[in-house]
Write an enzyme that holds these catalytic residues in place. Structure first.
Site, mmCIF file in Angstrom:
data_model
loop_
_atom_site.group_PDB
_atom_site.id
_atom_site.type_symbol
_atom_site.label_atom_id
_atom_site.label_comp_id
_atom_site.label_asym_id
_atom_site.label_seq_id
_atom_site.Cartn_x
_atom_site.Cartn_y
_atom_site.Cartn_z
ATOM 1 N N GLU A 85 27.055 24.957 35.822
ATOM 2 C CA GLU A 85 28.164 24.041 35.543
ATOM 3 C C GLU A 85 28.469 23.136 36.728
ATOM 4 O O GLU A 85 28.352 23.549 37.882
ATOM 5 C CB GLU A 85 29.442 24.836 35.317
ATOM 6 C CG GLU A 85 29.450 25.660 34.085
ATOM 7 C CD GLU A 85 30.731 26.483 34.006
ATOM 8 O OE1 GLU A 85 30.696 27.501 33.312
ATOM 9 O OE2 GLU A 85 31.730 26.127 34.638
ATOM 10 N N CYS B 139 32.673 19.263 41.778
ATOM 11 C CA CYS B 139 32.585 20.688 42.126
ATOM 12 C C CYS B 139 31.187 21.175 41.750
ATOM 13 O O CYS B 139 30.795 21.074 40.585
ATOM 14 C CB CYS B 139 33.665 21.436 41.346
ATOM 15 S SG CYS B 139 33.613 23.211 41.594
ATOM 16 N N CYS C 279 26.748 35.189 40.120
ATOM 17 C CA CYS C 279 27.247 35.531 41.455
ATOM 18 C C CYS C 279 27.299 37.048 41.609
ATOM 19 O O CYS C 279 27.763 37.748 40.710
ATOM 20 C CB CYS C 279 28.640 34.934 41.665
ATOM 21 S SG CYS C 279 29.281 35.234 43.319
ATOM 22 N N CYS D 217 33.979 39.246 42.012
ATOM 23 C CA CYS D 217 35.440 39.343 42.160
ATOM 24 C C CYS D 217 36.050 39.636 40.783
ATOM 25 O O CYS D 217 35.574 39.127 39.770
ATOM 26 C CB CYS D 217 35.995 38.046 42.720
ATOM 27 S SG CYS D 217 35.291 37.661 44.320
ATOM 28 N N CYS E 291 37.152 36.607 38.296
ATOM 29 C CA CYS E 291 36.330 35.397 38.208
ATOM 30 C C CYS E 291 35.310 35.462 37.081
ATOM 31 O O CYS E 291 34.629 36.468 36.901
ATOM 32 C CB CYS E 291 35.620 35.186 39.539
ATOM 33 S SG CYS E 291 34.452 33.820 39.513
ATOM 34 N N GLY F 23 28.848 30.800 42.025
ATOM 35 C CA GLY F 23 28.041 31.296 43.138
ATOM 36 C C GLY F 23 28.782 31.355 44.457
ATOM 37 O O GLY F 23 29.848 30.777 44.623
ATOM 38 N N CYS G 197 35.881 28.173 37.072
ATOM 39 C CA CYS G 197 34.442 28.154 37.287
ATOM 40 C C CYS G 197 33.752 29.275 36.535
ATOM 41 O O CYS G 197 34.218 30.398 36.487
ATOM 42 C CB CYS G 197 34.090 28.174 38.764
ATOM 43 S SG CYS G 197 34.921 29.456 39.682
HETATM 44 N N1 SAH Z 1 32.234 31.932 45.760
HETATM 45 C C1 SAH Z 1 33.075 31.048 46.465
HETATM 46 C C2 SAH Z 1 33.151 29.675 45.851
HETATM 47 C C3 SAH Z 1 33.229 29.597 44.357
HETATM 48 S S1 SAH Z 1 34.711 30.217 43.630
HETATM 49 C C4 SAH Z 1 34.446 31.645 46.641
HETATM 50 O O1 SAH Z 1 34.740 32.660 46.021
HETATM 51 O O2 SAH Z 1 35.205 31.107 47.423
HETATM 52 C C5 SAH Z 1 35.848 28.916 44.025
HETATM 53 C C6 SAH Z 1 37.307 29.312 43.962
HETATM 54 O O3 SAH Z 1 37.734 29.564 42.619
HETATM 55 C C7 SAH Z 1 37.596 30.579 44.746
HETATM 56 O O4 SAH Z 1 38.724 30.438 45.574
HETATM 57 C C8 SAH Z 1 37.836 31.565 43.649
HETATM 58 O O5 SAH Z 1 38.573 32.637 44.105
HETATM 59 C C9 SAH Z 1 38.531 30.708 42.611
HETATM 60 N N2 SAH Z 1 38.584 31.325 41.280
HETATM 61 C C10 SAH Z 1 37.682 32.143 40.703
HETATM 62 N N3 SAH Z 1 38.107 32.546 39.479
HETATM 63 C C11 SAH Z 1 39.312 31.966 39.290
HETATM 64 C C12 SAH Z 1 40.258 32.000 38.224
HETATM 65 N N4 SAH Z 1 40.036 32.699 37.128
HETATM 66 N N5 SAH Z 1 41.402 31.305 38.379
HETATM 67 C C13 SAH Z 1 41.619 30.567 39.494
HETATM 68 N N6 SAH Z 1 40.767 30.485 40.526
HETATM 69 C C14 SAH Z 1 39.619 31.186 40.433
HETATM 70 FE FE1 SF4 Z 2 33.972 35.785 43.702
HETATM 71 FE FE2 SF4 Z 2 33.450 33.193 44.203
HETATM 72 FE FE3 SF4 Z 2 31.554 34.794 43.196
HETATM 73 FE FE4 SF4 Z 2 33.596 34.116 41.661
HETATM 74 S S1 SF4 Z 2 32.054 32.738 42.491
HETATM 75 S S2 SF4 Z 2 32.702 36.193 41.866
HETATM 76 S S3 SF4 Z 2 35.254 34.028 43.152
HETATM 77 S S4 SF4 Z 2 32.528 34.986 45.188
#
Ligand code: SAH
Ligand code: SF4
Length: 357
Positions: free
Chosen positions: A91, A104, A111, A115, A118, A163, A340
């Site tokens: 995406e 973006c 990934c 988390c 996410c 990612g 994302c």
């Molecule tokens: N992996 C990296 C970059 C991609 S995620 C990271 O984790 O920083 C980019 C941002 O989107 C991160 O701050 C992540 O915590 C946030 N994010 C992920 N899932 C989300 C959600 N459901 N709602 C809001 N922000 C989210």
């Molecule tokens: Fe965590 Fe960023 Fe990976 Fe989502 S994309 S699982 S927020 S590290």
């Protein structure tokens, strides 16, 4: 085997051309065609000699992404779903701000950080993207703008798609150098932000890169217990490893860092956590900015809800009163799965259902 020409930095292309019996100055011409005139075939690069055109054609692809879906939101945000040459889906999101267009980008197929809130982490990493595949996302979006004929350009980039960019470090660094290069798109380093979940050892490397690119850290919790609960990466890089890496970055670069903090209802949005966050950041507040992010609901993570408006404001107030720079992120494209990884995971689900039927 052919590879994407967009994977090469300017210096790498120059070296490649020399190794293949071509003149060094051709690199400048090729980049002009790729990034300024933005052609789609080598044949259009008419000021190259035939020999040079041929050798490029034999060795490189000019674009490997195929657009599968383009979703446009009411607020002008556009989400692109691209198919890679191996069939994987990624995406890319285009957002319009008062200061320009921001894209973006995705850095990995899935990934591995996983988390708990996410959508991207729902599907484990299939592979890293090449630098070219990340650059191509920008090129495709730029060509979408070009087609409108209004002479608009992508001026900002956030590396915040699917990612973990620091788990694909070298390709991400090449990507940054390619889009920043004055011979190419020339997107200002200060207009680019890379977000990491906190791979501490890579934060040291990034500090040493001598790039003016901004760094954002996905903090999301001010203590280890809570952070480990919502981000399992915190086991490998707990705050006592992460914060010294941040201090090193700040000292080395003197650049402001953004701390991202998703507010999850009744999980990390109490006054107590706001106060802990103040303590964690107070010695570096002159170089800190906290971005409070409203949680974007993900179907599969129904243990979380978005914080109440009042909780968000109270949290913000505590930070502000204690001299921590902060803001609440304005959301874009919530009506089109802009969190994302959402569009991708939904499409993969749909495809699987289709296969079953
Ligand atoms: N992996 C990296 C970059 C991609 S995620 C990271 O984790 O920083 C980019 C941002 O989107 C991160 O701050 C992540 O915590 C946030 N994010 C992920 N899932 C989300 C959600 N459901 N709602 C809001 N922000 C989210
Ligand atoms: Fe965590 Fe960023 Fe990976 Fe989502 S994309 S699982 S927020 S590290």
């Amino acid at each position: 085997m052919k590879s994407s020409i967009y994977s090469l930095t300017f210096d790498q292309l120059q070296d490649w051309l020399i190794e293949h019996g071509q003149k060094k100055f051709r690199a400048k011409q090729v980049w002009n065609w790729l990034y300024k005139k933005r052609v789609n075939t080598f044949a259009e690069m008419y000021n190259l000699n035939k020999d040079c055109q041929l050798v490029l054609e034999e060795n490189f692809y000019l674009g490997t992404l195929e657009q599968e879906i383009k979703q446009e939101s009411k607020d002008g945000t556009i989400k692109f779903l691209f198919k890679l040459s191996d069939g994987n889906l990624i995406e890319t999101v285009l957002m319009k701000f008062s200061y320009g267009y921001s894209v973006c980008v995705t850095t990995q197929v899935g990934c591995n950080i996983g988390c708990s809130f996410c959508a991207s982490g729902l599907l484990t990493k299939n592979r890293d993207l090449s630098a070219g595949e990340i650059v191509e996302q920008i090129m495709n979006v730029q060509k979408h703008l070009d087609a409108k004929g209004k002479d608009e350009r992508v001026s900002h980039i956030v590396v915040m798609g699917i990612g973990e960019p620091f788990d694909n470090y070298d390709n991400t660094m090449d990507f940054l150098r390619i889009v920043n290069d004055q011979e190419g798109l020339s997107i200002g380093a200060r207009h680019i932000t890379v977000s990491t979940s906190g791979l501490a050892k890579r934060i040291y490397d990034f500090a040493d890169e001598n790039l003016q690119v901004n760094l954002a850290l996905s903090l999301h919790a001010p203590n280890n217990e809570l952070r480990t609960k919502i981000m399992k990466i915190n086991k490998a890089f707990p705050l006592e490893k992460l914060m010294p890496a941040i201090d090193y970055y700040l000292e080395k670069t003197n650049r402001r860092i953004t701390f991202e903090y998703i507010l999850l209802k009744d999980v990390n949005d109490h006054k107590k956590e706001a106060e802990q966050l103040v303590s964690l950041l107070k010695d570096k507040r002159h170089l800190s900015y906290v971005n409070l992010i409203p949680y974007n609901p993900v179907d599969e993570h129904n243990q979380y809800d978005r914080s109440e408006k009042k909780a968000i404001l109270d949290f913000y107030q505590v930070l502000l009163e204690n001299g921590i720079n902060c803001g609440v992120r304005v959301e874009h494209g919530t009506d089109i799965d802009a969190a994302c990884g959402q569009l991708r995971s939904k499409q993969i689900k749909k495809d699987k259902e289709k296969q079953k039927a």
